[in-house]
Scaffold this active site. Structure first.
Site, PDB file in Angstrom:
ATOM      1  N   SER A 146      91.957  35.410   5.598  1.00  0.00           N
ATOM      2  CA  SER A 146      91.491  35.465   6.984  1.00  0.00           C
ATOM      3  C   SER A 146      90.653  34.226   7.222  1.00  0.00           C
ATOM      4  CB  SER A 146      90.622  36.705   7.197  1.00  0.00           C
ATOM      5  OG  SER A 146      89.934  36.607   8.430  1.00  0.00           O
ATOM      6  N   TYR A 158      80.974  38.512  20.094  1.00  0.00           N
ATOM      7  CA  TYR A 158      80.694  39.947  20.282  1.00  0.00           C
ATOM      8  C   TYR A 158      79.741  40.212  21.447  1.00  0.00           C
ATOM      9  CZ  TYR A 158      82.759  39.414  15.726  1.00  0.00           C
ATOM     10  OH  TYR A 158      83.611  39.037  14.721  1.00  0.00           O
TER      11      TYR A 158
HETATM   12  N1  LIG Z   1      94.041  42.140  12.171  1.00  0.00           N
HETATM   13  C1  LIG Z   1      93.615  40.895  12.264  1.00  0.00           C
HETATM   14  O1  LIG Z   1      93.300  40.404  13.353  1.00  0.00           O
HETATM   15  C2  LIG Z   1      93.515  40.043  11.022  1.00  0.00           C
HETATM   16  C3  LIG Z   1      92.989  38.750  11.138  1.00  0.00           C
HETATM   17  C4  LIG Z   1      92.949  37.938  10.015  1.00  0.00           C
HETATM   18  C5  LIG Z   1      93.418  38.396   8.812  1.00  0.00           C
HETATM   19  N2  LIG Z   1      93.914  39.656   8.704  1.00  0.00           N
HETATM   20  C6  LIG Z   1      94.396  40.096   7.402  1.00  0.00           C
HETATM   21  O2  LIG Z   1      95.726  40.549   7.519  1.00  0.00           O
HETATM   22  C7  LIG Z   1      95.946  41.593   6.589  1.00  0.00           C
HETATM   23  C8  LIG Z   1      96.431  42.822   7.321  1.00  0.00           C
HETATM   24  O3  LIG Z   1      95.445  43.168   8.264  1.00  0.00           O
HETATM   25  P1  LIG Z   1      95.734  44.191   9.443  1.00  0.00           P
HETATM   26  O4  LIG Z   1      94.669  44.041  10.451  1.00  0.00           O
HETATM   27  O5  LIG Z   1      97.132  44.059   9.847  1.00  0.00           O
HETATM   28  O6  LIG Z   1      95.438  45.530   8.663  1.00  0.00           O
HETATM   29  P2  LIG Z   1      95.656  47.028   9.035  1.00  0.00           P
HETATM   30  O7  LIG Z   1      94.332  47.687   8.953  1.00  0.00           O
HETATM   31  O8  LIG Z   1      96.478  47.166  10.268  1.00  0.00           O
HETATM   32  O9  LIG Z   1      96.538  47.458   7.800  1.00  0.00           O
HETATM   33  C9  LIG Z   1      96.001  47.455   6.513  1.00  0.00           C
HETATM   34  C10 LIG Z   1      97.056  47.964   5.572  1.00  0.00           C
HETATM   35  O10 LIG Z   1      96.484  48.062   4.263  1.00  0.00           O
HETATM   36  C11 LIG Z   1      96.959  49.253   3.663  1.00  0.00           C
HETATM   37  N3  LIG Z   1      95.994  49.754   2.687  1.00  0.00           N
HETATM   38  C12 LIG Z   1      94.749  50.245   2.923  1.00  0.00           C
HETATM   39  N4  LIG Z   1      94.203  50.661   1.761  1.00  0.00           N
HETATM   40  C13 LIG Z   1      95.109  50.416   0.790  1.00  0.00           C
HETATM   41  C14 LIG Z   1      95.121  50.639  -0.608  1.00  0.00           C
HETATM   42  N5  LIG Z   1      94.093  51.231  -1.238  1.00  0.00           N
HETATM   43  N6  LIG Z   1      96.222  50.270  -1.320  1.00  0.00           N
HETATM   44  C15 LIG Z   1      97.281  49.696  -0.691  1.00  0.00           C
HETATM   45  N7  LIG Z   1      97.339  49.472   0.646  1.00  0.00           N
HETATM   46  C16 LIG Z   1      96.258  49.834   1.362  1.00  0.00           C
HETATM   47  C17 LIG Z   1      97.123  50.239   4.817  1.00  0.00           C
HETATM   48  O11 LIG Z   1      98.120  51.177   4.502  1.00  0.00           O
HETATM   49  C18 LIG Z   1      97.567  49.342   5.961  1.00  0.00           C
HETATM   50  O12 LIG Z   1      98.968  49.265   6.032  1.00  0.00           O
HETATM   51  C19 LIG Z   1      94.616  41.844   5.880  1.00  0.00           C
HETATM   52  O13 LIG Z   1      94.623  41.190   4.646  1.00  0.00           O
HETATM   53  C20 LIG Z   1      93.611  41.241   6.835  1.00  0.00           C
HETATM   54  O14 LIG Z   1      92.465  40.802   6.155  1.00  0.00           O
HETATM   55  C21 LIG Z   1      93.972  40.500   9.786  1.00  0.00           C
END
Ligand SMILES: NC(=O)c1ccc[n+]([C@@H]2O[C@H](COP(=O)([O-])OP(=O)(O)OC[C@H]3O[C@@H](n4cnc5c(N)ncnc54)[C@H](O)[C@@H]3O)[C@@H](O)[C@H]2O)c1
Length: 258
Positions: A146, A158
């Site tokens: 991220s 925020y």
């Molecule tokens: N959402 C954003 O805006 C954003 C921004 C930058 C980076 N990211 C990164 O992208 C990635 C996905 O983020 P997101 O927002 O789509 O997440 P999300 O919260 O929508 O999904 C997270 C996923 O992780 C899985 N998960 C949770 N605990 C787990 C465990 N113990 N074992 C295996 N899987 C597990 C869940 O089933 C879920 O599918 C992350 O690494 C996050 O840091 C997200």
């Protein structure tokens, strides 16, 4: 090799953790559209199966399986299942994230829960699956980090939302993932495994209107990420298109930090 073949994931067996999440669905779709055989794994098997079914109906090769990356036994079970079913693993995409901590003042127990999944669990699943990739003759690992693992929080995002300050564990483990990527790139190169990361900014998910205003005015491209933005980057890093790139990070933030 023809450039279309360099970008193809045909016959590649790909494991993505958390492939049913927000960015996870986009990544799963991209990897399957590039002709990969994609396994999405998480503790929420019903959700994974629903997402996999929707992709299957479009003719994409996506299946869902169970893993809790905080539970070593479940990682080993999944590794053995992949070995038995496919005989190999070519690509691991670490996308899973757990978010038990809400803000700076959240209890320490929430920090510990976070580390169990996002630090210890991340390393555990990566080391185990890297062994299977090595057995298969090599491949690639893509870590979804991220921009928050690279930069401190911009608190002005925020203002006017009523939200608390963002959670500190996230900045810690995303920074760790960014750093672990470069460590593993050196450690795993001799096994023909490349390790790279993508550090995205926020994906649009109907956030608070004031947050969207605060945030987007700092982004030269004027918006949050959409569902297609990450697709090219992950296929590039997973495929032979990036064959001489390892230990690299792609910051995907619409220019926010340029
Ligand atoms: N959402 C954003 O805006 C954003 C921004 C930058 C980076 N990211 C990164 O992208 C990635 C996905 O983020 P997101 O927002 O789509 O997440 P999300 O919260 O929508 O999904 C997270 C996923 O992780 C899985 N998960 C949770 N605990 C787990 C465990 N113990 N074992 C295996 N899987 C597990 C869940 O089933 C879920 O599918 C992350 O690494 C996050 O840091 C997200």
């Amino acid at each position: 090799m023809h450039v279309k073949d360099l970008w193809s994931l045909k016959n590649k067996v790909i494991l993505i953790t958390g492939g049913e999440g927000k960015y996870g669905r986009c990544l799963t779709e991209a990897l399957a559209e590039a002709d990969g055989k994609v396994i999405t794994a998480s503790p929420f098997l019903d959700d994974g199966q629903k997402v996999a079914q929707a992709f299957k109906e479009r003719g994409l090769d996506v299946t869902a399986d169970y893993v809790d990356q905080a539970d070593h036994e479940s990682i080993i079970t999944l590794k053995n299942k992949i070995r038995d079913k496919y005989g190999k693993l070519d690509v691991l995409v670490n996308c899973a994230v757990a978010r038990p901590m809400k803000t700076y003042t959240s209890p320490l127990e929430d920090w510990e829960k976070s580390m169990k999944v996002n630090a210890t669990g991340l390393f555990d699943i990566t080391r185990e699956m890297a062994e299977l990739i090595a057995e298969s003759g090599g491949g690639t690992i893509v870590n979804i980090c991220s921009m928050m693992g690279m930069f401190g929080p911009d608190l002005s995002n925020y203002e006017g939302t009523g939200w608390d300050v963002p959670m500190p564990d996230y900045f810690f483990h995303k920074g760790g993932m960014f750093s672990l990527t470069r460590y593993l790139a050196r450690i795993l190169a001799s096994k023909n495994i490349r390790v790279n990361s993508i550090s995205p900014g926020g994906i649009f998910a109907g956030q608070h209107e004031q947050f969207l205003k605060n945030y987007t005015r700092k982004v030269p491209l004027g918006r949050l990420a959409n569902n297609d933005d990450i697709k090219g980057a992950v296929v590039f890093l997973a495929s032979q298109a990036s064959s001489y790139i390892t230990g690299e990070n792609i910051l995907m933030d619409g220019g926010m930090h340029c």
